[in-house]
Design a protein around this motif. Sequence first.
Motif, PDB file in Angstrom:
ATOM      1  N   SER A  19      -0.236  19.105 -14.554  1.00 45.79           N
ATOM      2  CA  SER A  19      -0.483  19.150 -15.998  1.00 45.79           C
ATOM      3  C   SER A  19      -0.934  17.786 -16.500  1.00 45.79           C
ATOM      4  CB  SER A  19       0.787  19.587 -16.732  1.00 45.79           C
ATOM      5  OG  SER A  19       1.803  18.604 -16.587  1.00 45.79           O
ATOM      6  N   ILE A  20      -1.548  17.865 -17.643  1.00 45.47           N
ATOM      7  CA  ILE A  20      -2.017  16.624 -18.267  1.00 45.47           C
ATOM      8  C   ILE A  20      -0.838  15.733 -18.627  1.00 45.47           C
ATOM      9  CG2 ILE A  20      -3.245  15.677 -20.252  1.00 45.47           C
ATOM     10  CD1 ILE A  20      -4.980  18.182 -20.211  1.00 45.47           C
ATOM     11  N   ASP A  21       0.227  16.374 -19.143  1.00 53.03           N
ATOM     12  CA  ASP A  21       1.407  15.578 -19.509  1.00 53.03           C
ATOM     13  C   ASP A  21       1.987  14.861 -18.296  1.00 53.03           C
ATOM     14  OD1 ASP A  21       1.127  16.420 -22.080  1.00 53.03           O
ATOM     15  OD2 ASP A  21       2.574  18.056 -21.928  1.00 53.03           O
ATOM     16  N   GLU A  22       2.009  15.562 -17.169  1.00 55.05           N
ATOM     17  CA  GLU A  22       2.533  14.939 -15.953  1.00 55.05           C
ATOM     18  C   GLU A  22       1.652  13.780 -15.502  1.00 55.05           C
ATOM     19  OE1 GLU A  22       4.001  16.279 -11.460  1.00 55.05           O
ATOM     20  OE2 GLU A  22       3.132  17.747 -12.855  1.00 55.05           O
ATOM     21  N   LEU A  23       0.326  13.952 -15.605  1.00 56.95           N
ATOM     22  CA  LEU A  23      -0.588  12.861 -15.251  1.00 56.95           C
ATOM     23  C   LEU A  23      -0.448  11.676 -16.192  1.00 56.95           C
ATOM     24  CD1 LEU A  23      -3.980  14.483 -14.189  1.00 56.95           C
ATOM     25  CD2 LEU A  23      -2.551  12.943 -12.856  1.00 56.95           C
ATOM     26  N   GLU A  24      -0.368  12.006 -17.475  1.00 56.76           N
ATOM     27  CA  GLU A  24      -0.238  10.917 -18.450  1.00 56.76           C
ATOM     28  C   GLU A  24       1.080  10.185 -18.296  1.00 56.76           C
ATOM     29  OE1 GLU A  24      -0.842  12.795 -22.164  1.00 56.76           O
ATOM     30  OE2 GLU A  24      -3.027  12.624 -22.080  1.00 56.76           O
ATOM     31  N   GLY A  25       2.069  10.841 -17.734  1.00 60.03           N
ATOM     32  CA  GLY A  25       3.360  10.183 -17.530  1.00 60.03           C
ATOM     33  C   GLY A  25       3.403   9.258 -16.314  1.00 60.03           C
ATOM     34  N   ILE A  26       2.354   9.272 -15.506  1.00 58.59           N
ATOM     35  CA  ILE A  26       2.303   8.384 -14.330  1.00 58.59           C
ATOM     36  C   ILE A  26       1.819   6.999 -14.774  1.00 58.59           C
ATOM     37  CG2 ILE A  26       1.252   7.985 -12.082  1.00 58.59           C
ATOM     38  CD1 ILE A  26       0.983  11.023 -11.811  1.00 58.59           C
ATOM     39  N   ASP A  27       2.678   5.951 -14.604  1.00 61.05           N
ATOM     40  CA  ASP A  27       2.335   4.573 -14.993  1.00 61.05           C
ATOM     41  C   ASP A  27       1.765   3.847 -13.770  1.00 61.05           C
ATOM     42  OD1 ASP A  27       2.073   2.073 -16.040  1.00 61.05           O
ATOM     43  OD2 ASP A  27       4.149   1.887 -16.738  1.00 61.05           O
ATOM     44  N   VAL A  28       0.448   3.807 -13.691  1.00 54.75           N
ATOM     45  CA  VAL A  28      -0.210   3.160 -12.553  1.00 54.75           C
ATOM     46  C   VAL A  28       0.101   1.671 -12.506  1.00 54.75           C
ATOM     47  CG1 VAL A  28      -2.448   2.671 -11.498  1.00 54.75           C
ATOM     48  CG2 VAL A  28      -2.031   4.899 -12.552  1.00 54.75           C
ATOM     49  N   LYS A  29       0.141   1.024 -13.643  1.00 55.63           N
ATOM     50  CA  LYS A  29       0.416  -0.425 -13.702  1.00 55.63           C
ATOM     51  C   LYS A  29       1.806  -0.741 -13.159  1.00 55.63           C
ATOM     52  CE  LYS A  29      -0.548  -4.648 -15.182  1.00 55.63           C
ATOM     53  NZ  LYS A  29       0.713  -5.348 -14.962  1.00 55.63           N
ATOM     54  N   ALA A  30       2.753   0.149 -13.421  1.00 52.81           N
ATOM     55  CA  ALA A  30       4.104  -0.073 -12.911  1.00 52.81           C
ATOM     56  C   ALA A  30       4.113  -0.016 -11.387  1.00 52.81           C
ATOM     57  CB  ALA A  30       5.062   0.959 -13.495  1.00 52.81           C
ATOM     58  N   TYR A  31       3.367   0.952 -10.814  1.00 56.67           N
ATOM     59  CA  TYR A  31       3.280   1.018  -9.351  1.00 56.67           C
ATOM     60  C   TYR A  31       2.628  -0.249  -8.788  1.00 56.67           C
ATOM     61  CZ  TYR A  31       4.769   5.893  -9.088  1.00 56.67           C
ATOM     62  OH  TYR A  31       5.499   7.058  -9.125  1.00 56.67           O
ATOM     63  N   PHE A  32       1.575  -0.714  -9.465  1.00 55.64           N
ATOM     64  CA  PHE A  32       0.887  -1.933  -9.004  1.00 55.64           C
ATOM     65  C   PHE A  32       1.816  -3.142  -9.087  1.00 55.64           C
ATOM     66  CE2 PHE A  32      -1.559  -5.735 -10.249  1.00 55.64           C
ATOM     67  CZ  PHE A  32      -2.237  -5.946  -9.064  1.00 55.64           C
ATOM     68  N   ASP A  33       2.527  -3.271 -10.214  1.00 58.33           N
ATOM     69  CA  ASP A  33       3.457  -4.404 -10.352  1.00 58.33           C
ATOM     70  C   ASP A  33       4.543  -4.355  -9.290  1.00 58.33           C
ATOM     71  OD1 ASP A  33       2.011  -5.272 -12.517  1.00 58.33           O
ATOM     72  OD2 ASP A  33       3.331  -4.342 -14.007  1.00 58.33           O
ATOM     73  N   LYS A  34       5.028  -3.127  -9.000  1.00 59.09           N
ATOM     74  CA  LYS A  34       6.052  -3.003  -7.975  1.00 59.09           C
ATOM     75  C   LYS A  34       5.477  -3.365  -6.604  1.00 59.09           C
ATOM     76  CE  LYS A  34      10.141  -1.812  -6.485  1.00 59.09           C
ATOM     77  NZ  LYS A  34      11.327  -2.641  -6.815  1.00 59.09           N
ATOM     78  N   ALA A  35       4.227  -2.980  -6.348  1.00 58.20           N
ATOM     79  CA  ALA A  35       3.592  -3.314  -5.074  1.00 58.20           C
ATOM     80  C   ALA A  35       3.405  -4.820  -4.935  1.00 58.20           C
ATOM     81  CB  ALA A  35       2.246  -2.606  -4.971  1.00 58.20           C
ATOM     82  N   VAL A  36       2.962  -5.472  -6.022  1.00 60.11           N
ATOM     83  CA  VAL A  36       2.778  -6.927  -5.989  1.00 60.11           C
ATOM     84  C   VAL A  36       4.112  -7.626  -5.776  1.00 60.11           C
ATOM     85  CG1 VAL A  36       2.103  -8.941  -7.353  1.00 60.11           C
ATOM     86  CG2 VAL A  36       0.684  -6.898  -7.368  1.00 60.11           C
ATOM     87  N   GLN A  37       5.150  -7.138  -6.455  1.00 60.19           N
ATOM     88  CA  GLN A  37       6.473  -7.733  -6.297  1.00 60.19           C
ATOM     89  C   GLN A  37       6.966  -7.597  -4.860  1.00 60.19           C
ATOM     90  OE1 GLN A  37       9.415  -6.003  -8.855  1.00 60.19           O
ATOM     91  NE2 GLN A  37      11.092  -7.252  -8.037  1.00 60.19           N
TER      92      GLN A  37
ATOM     93  N   PHE B 275       0.824  -1.212   0.000  1.00 59.70           N
ATOM     94  CA  PHE B 275       0.000   0.000   0.000  1.00 59.70           C
ATOM     95  C   PHE B 275       0.860   1.264   0.000  1.00 59.70           C
ATOM     96  CE2 PHE B 275      -3.559  -2.546   2.218  1.00 59.70           C
ATOM     97  CZ  PHE B 275      -3.944  -3.057   0.987  1.00 59.70           C
ATOM     98  N   GLN B 276       2.132   1.159   0.377  1.00 57.47           N
ATOM     99  CA  GLN B 276       3.017   2.320   0.275  1.00 57.47           C
ATOM    100  C   GLN B 276       3.163   2.763  -1.180  1.00 57.47           C
ATOM    101  OE1 GLN B 276       6.690   1.299   2.176  1.00 57.47           O
ATOM    102  NE2 GLN B 276       5.818   1.285   4.254  1.00 57.47           N
ATOM    103  N   PHE B 277       3.242   1.793  -2.082  1.00 57.40           N
ATOM    104  CA  PHE B 277       3.329   2.134  -3.510  1.00 57.40           C
ATOM    105  C   PHE B 277       1.996   2.701  -4.008  1.00 57.40           C
ATOM    106  CE2 PHE B 277       6.753  -0.852  -2.889  1.00 57.40           C
ATOM    107  CZ  PHE B 277       7.776  -0.315  -3.619  1.00 57.40           C
ATOM    108  N   ARG B 278       0.910   2.206  -3.488  1.00 54.54           N
ATOM    109  CA  ARG B 278      -0.384   2.778  -3.871  1.00 54.54           C
ATOM    110  C   ARG B 278      -0.494   4.229  -3.401  1.00 54.54           C
ATOM    111  NH1 ARG B 278      -5.567   1.008  -0.605  1.00 54.54           N
ATOM    112  NH2 ARG B 278      -4.364   2.278   0.855  1.00 54.54           N
TER     113      ARG B 278
END
Length: 487
Positions: free
Chosen positions: A136-154, A121-124
């Motif tokens: 900014s939109i560009d900054e939001l679009e640059g956030i990879d949610v799946k990468a955070y989730f994969d890192k949390a699962v790992q 949950f720290q990664f979440r």
Amino acid sequence: MVVLKVAEDIEAKIRRLRELGKVTAEPETPPVKPPTASAKKPPRRPRSISSIRERERRKRILIGASVLIIIILLISVGFYSYLQSRNTAKLKELRTSKINELNSYFSSYNFSNKNCAQKAFQFRDLALRQIQTANSIDELEGIDVKAYFDKAVQEYSECVREQERIAYEEQLNQTKQTKIKEIRAAFQPLLSMPLPDSLKAKVVSAMKTLESQIANAQTIEEVESISPDSYLLSLWRDYYFWKIDEIPGSEVVLERGSSKQLVSKSEAKAVLGAVTDYTELLQYNVHEVQYVEIALVLPRERITGGFLKPGDTVMFFAKNGTKGIYREIVNQGYVELVLLPTHAGQISASESQTQSSSSTSSTSTTYNENHATTYNPGSFQYSNGTTASDTYSNSQSASQSSSASYSYNVDLKEILKAIAAGKIQASDQAKQALENYGWKIIDLEQSSDILVLSPDTEFLIVVKVPSIFVPDILQNQQYLYIAKVST
């Protein structure tokens, strides 16, 4: 991006107009020296009409420029506000979408381990903070949610594996400690025995070997597979063999539960050597043979008909109650003495005799005589004859008869008492005559096939058996049978 560039151009133009207005409104004036204390202010010169007009013209220019600037600013601000509101709405929509995506990922996975779930949950939370602070939109679009989730699962999986590893090691260590305690408890009964030094060293060495195997085991299954049974079987067998050898004599009593057997030392070793489970081996006890003699009063039907003699080898059987099954309680004993009952020494005898004789004799004599004469003169026949007969007879008879009878009654036990007390004459001859009297009666029964003493006649029999069998014999005396061992 285009809207932002347009807004920036408008802002640049406004700044340029401001600078231009300042330059026009402020004519260049030569630097004036600061007035001194002694200097006096020059008198104000009157302004000319041209200068006044010029001044007015400049004011109008400034006012027009100011109005233009204000209009441009209002347009720019309105357009900028429109762009800003549009970007804000899009940014909010994208932020909401990112948050929903993040929640969707984390809610689809089962973070059941509470300790490790905090790390996931720290990664979440980190991803959520980045989403919420993005400007900014560009900054939001640059956030990879799946990468955070994969890192949390790992991170969660590694934490779970680490905890499982730690828990497994703790369980493994606990299993090792428990196993070592079991090993020591299994060896303790053997170590408590009076072992010779060589055998005791062998026992300790075997126990240390097992403990070393347990300490080096890498898995719980490997620890649980370590068994001391084979070591204990061999060591207990060595102990029994040593104990058998230490017992004096050539025989021992081998006991297992309620069963006891008198066997030779070699037979005892053969029985113990055939056992393949040390727990079964522990059910045996080896005892030294200590012979004792006990007297039993039993009917002859339960002592092989009474046909027992000193030195005979016998076995004892008994049953519990009237409906029990007969079982062997003593596999070997010896007859020392058999005494006949009192009434077997009571002799009552009677004898009678009758004799008769008779004789008869007779004689008879008979005499016969005949004479005959015949004449034939011509045809005339003439005969003449005489006959004579004599008979003589004589007879004689004689008879004789005689009879005799006698009876006697002897109480042999009284005679034995008299011999012991020296109150009988010729005691040595009487003692010699009475030797083996009881055995002669039994022998006569066998040779004549005639039963003299009834089957329920009680005999007193003295037997020699190992002392360990005595309690069993006495407890089962009511249903005890003695069998003679045939050779």
